[in-house]
Design a protein around this motif. Structure first.
Motif, PDB file in Angstrom:
ATOM      1  N   TYR A 131      51.236  47.412  60.503  1.00 42.46           N
ATOM      2  CA  TYR A 131      51.196  47.270  61.964  1.00 42.46           C
ATOM      3  C   TYR A 131      51.309  45.800  62.374  1.00 42.46           C
ATOM      4  CZ  TYR A 131      48.962  46.955  66.583  1.00 42.46           C
ATOM      5  OH  TYR A 131      48.669  46.652  67.891  1.00 42.46           O
ATOM      6  N   GLN A 161      38.645  52.768  72.491  1.00 43.78           N
ATOM      7  CA  GLN A 161      40.083  52.735  72.245  1.00 43.78           C
ATOM      8  C   GLN A 161      40.403  52.078  70.915  1.00 43.78           C
ATOM      9  OE1 GLN A 161      42.544  54.303  74.068  1.00 43.78           O
ATOM     10  NE2 GLN A 161      43.688  53.779  72.205  1.00 43.78           N
ATOM     11  N   ILE A 162      39.658  51.034  70.568  1.00 37.41           N
ATOM     12  CA  ILE A 162      39.876  50.390  69.265  1.00 37.41           C
ATOM     13  C   ILE A 162      39.544  51.366  68.140  1.00 37.41           C
ATOM     14  CG2 ILE A 162      39.006  48.600  67.688  1.00 37.41           C
ATOM     15  CD1 ILE A 162      38.950  46.676  70.013  1.00 37.41           C
ATOM     16  N   LYS A 189      39.902  54.505  68.210  1.00 42.57           N
ATOM     17  CA  LYS A 189      41.065  55.402  68.127  1.00 42.57           C
ATOM     18  C   LYS A 189      42.242  54.713  67.445  1.00 42.57           C
ATOM     19  CE  LYS A 189      40.034  58.278  72.187  1.00 42.57           C
ATOM     20  NZ  LYS A 189      40.491  58.674  73.550  1.00 42.57           N
ATOM     21  N   ASN A 190      42.447  53.439  67.792  1.00 43.94           N
ATOM     22  CA  ASN A 190      43.568  52.694  67.218  1.00 43.94           C
ATOM     23  C   ASN A 190      43.484  52.608  65.695  1.00 43.94           C
ATOM     24  OD1 ASN A 190      44.424  52.228  69.840  1.00 43.94           O
ATOM     25  ND2 ASN A 190      43.715  50.099  69.912  1.00 43.94           N
ATOM     26  N   ILE A 191      42.266  52.501  65.172  1.00 43.00           N
ATOM     27  CA  ILE A 191      42.099  52.343  63.715  1.00 43.00           C
ATOM     28  C   ILE A 191      41.813  53.681  63.027  1.00 43.00           C
ATOM     29  CG2 ILE A 191      41.336  49.944  63.911  1.00 43.00           C
ATOM     30  CD1 ILE A 191      38.447  50.971  63.480  1.00 43.00           C
ATOM     31  N   LYS A 192      41.890  54.778  63.790  1.00 42.98           N
ATOM     32  CA  LYS A 192      41.686  56.132  63.240  1.00 42.98           C
ATOM     33  C   LYS A 192      40.309  56.268  62.578  1.00 42.98           C
ATOM     34  CE  LYS A 192      46.657  56.626  62.400  1.00 42.98           C
ATOM     35  NZ  LYS A 192      47.716  56.875  61.401  1.00 42.98           N
ATOM     36  N   THR A 250      42.554  52.607  59.235  1.00 39.71           N
ATOM     37  CA  THR A 250      43.803  51.901  58.939  1.00 39.71           C
ATOM     38  C   THR A 250      43.599  50.586  58.198  1.00 39.71           C
ATOM     39  OG1 THR A 250      43.792  50.718  61.058  1.00 39.71           O
ATOM     40  CG2 THR A 250      44.870  52.876  61.006  1.00 39.71           C
ATOM     41  N   TYR A 303      46.774  38.217  68.669  1.00 42.30           N
ATOM     42  CA  TYR A 303      47.390  39.122  69.628  1.00 42.30           C
ATOM     43  C   TYR A 303      47.744  38.348  70.895  1.00 42.30           C
ATOM     44  CZ  TYR A 303      45.130  42.500  66.536  1.00 42.30           C
ATOM     45  OH  TYR A 303      44.720  43.203  65.430  1.00 42.30           O
ATOM     46  N   PRO A 352      43.288  46.083  65.970  1.00 42.18           N
ATOM     47  CA  PRO A 352      44.316  46.341  66.982  1.00 42.18           C
ATOM     48  C   PRO A 352      43.726  46.756  68.325  1.00 42.18           C
ATOM     49  CG  PRO A 352      44.994  47.272  64.893  1.00 42.18           C
ATOM     50  CD  PRO A 352      43.581  46.794  64.704  1.00 42.18           C
ATOM     51  N   GLY A 353      44.179  46.075  69.378  1.00 40.57           N
ATOM     52  CA  GLY A 353      43.666  46.326  70.718  1.00 40.57           C
ATOM     53  C   GLY A 353      42.575  45.353  71.133  1.00 40.57           C
TER      54      GLY A 353
END
Length: 489
Positions: free
Chosen positions: A387, A312-313, A315-318, A212, A413, A349-350
């Protein structure tokens, strides 16, 4: 004869590694310059053209203005951090040479064509996305109204011509190294983790990965992956070996060089007889067999975007990769003797204080040769930008760089301020490089190579200077916030 054309990677901040060759335009902690590959393609298509790469050749704005007096058409590759300065430069060029036509290219104007044209009346048109043939057609006399992929103002109204189709036949493009030989001094280019001098080029365009934050696939080259034939690449590499016997390393700066196993192994078979030292980009999904073929063909180093140590990060950024796969890939590289330069990003993100600590620990566990730690930058046109804007995470003044072009954190954030992200970058470097194992590697490298020793000393001085400056900036912001809170209380 076509218009006499100047292709310009413009002077900007001191030591600024700008848009024409850099996916992450900024002034680095250590002076670095990538090659202006994008500009070299059309520069090789036009008789009488010149590629002027101002930053590494230390060509000032005044000198650039003087040089541009001799040209009829200017193609300037701009970037989001450099755009305000590029506006001023283009105005000055047009004042000195009123007849010159000016086109801006690059991700920033691709995403914001109308705003760019209205912000800078000196720009005659913008060429969006891949601009190779658009600017060449204009130089050869084709009317703007008939050129695909350009935007311009007509009677005060914006005109967006339909997008040009993506270039499929990459073998039909010139060899950029012919243009380098004609117009550039290869000894001016330095990237700290590559052997010096080095030369970089592309063997593919586009990247199917969906990260992303990544600028070029979302704004310039696109996601569809297109490749040069392995014969064409091998022919260019045989030629550059003759051009520059003094060059110590060649770098394939593709978005993802080895994403297709069969093509990578086929190319390696043709590179192996040339006995070149080369390096490239890589994803952690590359398997052992492919890595071994690369090593056997002369590959020395891989730039690897690990980005984060938090699943998880990723995953968040694909990212399309896992922490475990990254671990195995790194073990494979260590086993084969492939050097890794690992890229990490703070502020995706995250991100939290905990995930920052996890990423630093993950990097130390991987223990790659060198690292680069960047601040997450949300460039217009990227999914990360959308985002951050939609969720109100952009810092109020939204400055990407300071007065010297160095990165600033412009995303924050809940529970993680922008200054915390910037501070984390330097804590990351400190914790990574001041480990006994890392210090020993650096000292060993310096002890056995006199050239590297001088280079390492110079780079260490530069890095510590930037580090001190940024720490003072973070402290200043902290003091201001404390004073404001006390006044409010």
């Amino acid at each position: 004869m076509p218009l006499k054309t100047l292709f310009l990677n413009p002077p900007s901040f001191e030591n600024f590694d700008g848009g024409a060759g850099s996916r992450w335009p900024a002034t680095r902690e250590i002076e670095s310059y990538w090659y202006p590959v994008w500009l070299a393609y059309p520069a090789g298509m036009l008789e009488g053209a010149r590629l002027l790469d101002a930053p590494p050749h230390y060509i000032s704005a005044e000198q650039t203005i003087e040089i541009a007096k001799d040209y009829e058409f200017l193609v300037l590759f701009t970037s989001t951090p450099g755009f305000p300065g590029d506006i001023g430069l283009s105005k000055a060029i047009k004042q000195a040479n009123p007849k010159i036509k000016i086109a801006f290219v690059g991700p920033h104007v691709t995403v914001l064509p109308e705003k760019s044209l209205r912000d800078c009346p000196a720009i005659d048109f913008v060429a969006r996305k891949e601009f190779d043939y658009a600017v060449v057609d204009y130089a050869k006399g084709k009317p703007l109204e008939e050129i695909a992929g350009v935007s311009f103002l007509k009677d005060g109204q914006i005109v967006h011509n339909p997008d040009a189709p993506q270039i499929q036949d990459l073998d039909a493009l010139p060899h950029v190294t012919d243009v380098y030989k004609r117009d550039l001094d290869v000894t001016r280019y330095n990237v700290p983790f590559l052997l010096n001098p080095y030369v970089s080029l592309y063997t593919t365009r586009g990247c199917p990965a969906q990260c992303t934050f990544c600028l070029w696939p979302q704004t310039l080259s696109g996601h569809p992956w297109r490749k040069r034939s392995t014969d064409d690449v091998a022919a260019e590499m045989a030629k550059v070996k003759e051009y520059w016997p003094e060059v110590r390393e060649f770098f394939f700066d593709d978005d993802t060089f080895n994403i297709q196993k069969a093509r990578t192994i086929e190319l390696c078979a043709k590179l192996k007889p040339l006995k070149l030292t080369w390096s490239c980009t890589s994803r952690v999904t590359t398997d052992f067999e492919t890595l071994k073929a690369m090593k056997d063909a002369g590959c020395r180093l891989l730039i690897v975007g690990y980005e984060s140590g938090d699943q998880q990060i990723l995953k968040n950024i694909k990212k399309g990769a896992t922490i475990e796969r990254a671990r195995q890939f790194t073990k494979d590289c260590h086993k084969l003797g492939l050097v890794i330069h690992g890229d990490f990003i703070m502020g995706l993100p995250g991100e939290t204080h905990e995930t920052i600590n996890n990423t630093i620990a993950f990097a130390k566990e991987l223990d790659v040769e060198t690292i680069q730690v960047s601040v997450a930058h949300a460039y217009p046109g990227t999914e990360l930008y959308d985002y951050a804007v939609q969720n109100g995470f952009m810092v109020k003044d939204n400055k990407m760089v300071d007065e010297g072009g160095h990165q600033l954190a412009h995303i924050q954030y809940p529970g993680l301020a922008a200054d915390d992200i910037l501070s984390a970058v330097h804590r990351f470097y400190d914790e990574y490089y001041f480990r006994p194992k890392a210090v020993f590697r650096i000292l060993k490298k310096a002890a056995f190579n006199g050239n590297d020793r001088k280079r390492l000393y110079k780079e260490a001085k530069t890095f510590l200077k930037v580090r001190s400056m940024r720490n003072k900036l973070v402290k200043k912001h902290g003091d201001e916030a404390a004073a404001a809170a006390a006044a409010a209380g």
